[in-house]
Design an enzyme around this catalytic site. Sequence first.
Site, short mmCIF file in Angstrom:
data_model
loop_
_atom_site.label_atom_id
_atom_site.label_comp_id
_atom_site.label_asym_id
_atom_site.label_seq_id
_atom_site.Cartn_x
_atom_site.Cartn_y
_atom_site.Cartn_z
N ASP A 57 28.23 49.93 64.90
CA ASP A 57 27.79 49.26 63.67
C ASP A 57 28.98 48.61 62.98
O ASP A 57 30.08 49.18 62.93
CB ASP A 57 27.14 50.26 62.71
CG ASP A 57 26.81 49.62 61.38
OD1 ASP A 57 25.88 48.78 61.34
OD2 ASP A 57 27.49 49.93 60.37
N TYR A 62 33.31 44.59 55.78
CA TYR A 62 34.43 45.46 56.16
C TYR A 62 35.67 44.64 56.49
O TYR A 62 35.78 44.05 57.56
CB TYR A 62 34.05 46.34 57.34
CG TYR A 62 32.79 47.15 57.15
CD1 TYR A 62 32.36 47.55 55.89
CD2 TYR A 62 32.03 47.53 58.26
CE1 TYR A 62 31.19 48.29 55.72
CE2 TYR A 62 30.87 48.28 58.10
CZ TYR A 62 30.46 48.65 56.83
OH TYR A 62 29.31 49.39 56.68
N LYS A 87 25.46 43.33 59.55
CA LYS A 87 24.71 43.31 58.30
C LYS A 87 24.67 41.91 57.69
O LYS A 87 25.51 41.05 57.99
CB LYS A 87 25.31 44.32 57.34
CG LYS A 87 25.33 45.73 57.95
CD LYS A 87 25.80 46.77 56.98
CE LYS A 87 25.84 48.15 57.62
NZ LYS A 87 27.00 48.30 58.53
#
Length: 348
Positions: A57, A62, A87
């Site tokens: 993931d 990030y 995401k």
Amino acid sequence: MSATPLKSRRVGRTDLEFTELGFGSATLAGMNGVDVKDDTARQLVSAALDAKIGYFDTAPHYGFGRAEHLMGDALRYRTDGVALSTKVGRKLKPVRSDAERTVEHPWTRPFPFEISYDYGYDGIMRSYEDSLQRLGLGAIDVLLVHDIGVQTHGEEGNKQHWADLSNGGYKALDELRSSGAVKAIGLGVNEVPVLMSAFDIGDWDVFLLANRYNLIEQTPLDELFPTAAKRGTSMIAAGPFAAGVLAGTDIWGPANGAYQKAPPHIADKVSKLRAVADAHGIPLGAAALQFCVAPEVVCSVLTGPKSVDELDGVLKWWNTEIPGGFWDALADQQLVAEGTPLPNGRTA
């Protein structure tokens, strides 16, 4: 490091499967002063692949693209049998220098971008395409709507974001799923209420919930997990160590998502849990990790090691044999909520 094949679980009603132990990448970007070098990050992902972890993931957030970039480098020629989620909801815009940044962040070595939020149709489509470019991959298996909810945006701020997702963002995700561009869609958040509200928008395959289901807290069992099971939505249990307090640190991840030093009532519960673990001769971290996959609705537990040594430790905990008496003791001492599924097949 173990190379024993990990068991896999089906994701919702899809044909996709995740290994029960997954790999999260927020730490690849370096968090809160911890510096993870590029080569170390790539080696870490490669080591996870060598250990037969098959679910990874990541997210644009990030390191403002850094985690996606580094994960793509490691996965690029080893994607067989690997499931990947990233995401949507945050787009990246370039900055020329740190002086131009307007958004606070925890990243030690971020890429020269910062975030803007967009949960609408065009924003999600753009985010998907941008992630493919950063990853350097031809496909993404799962898209998760990232950090929508009042915890991130406040009551008033979230109203518009929720309207954008309801009126256009979900349509974009559903189109990508229907076309086969992605295999599954869901949300990735730190709060339970927003996931319950998401069922009103449409049908979701999987939810990633961080720091809300672990040996300290089992509130998702009350309503979320039963509803998800009925709707055919799997759960990813992220943060099995409650931000670290169950793995030997004093850091706790409370419901508001702000990591902090564990308050006395949390430290007291951890002490009680550790006493039971010590009495049975097992590491508390091993129990915390294995606990999270006991519910059938959970398809994977997600950890975020910062080094190959930490990954080795996670794998050792995953493979630790835990006596059934340990789980019995947790139930008998009421250290987990009534009705909690336990790895020995008992319900507390």
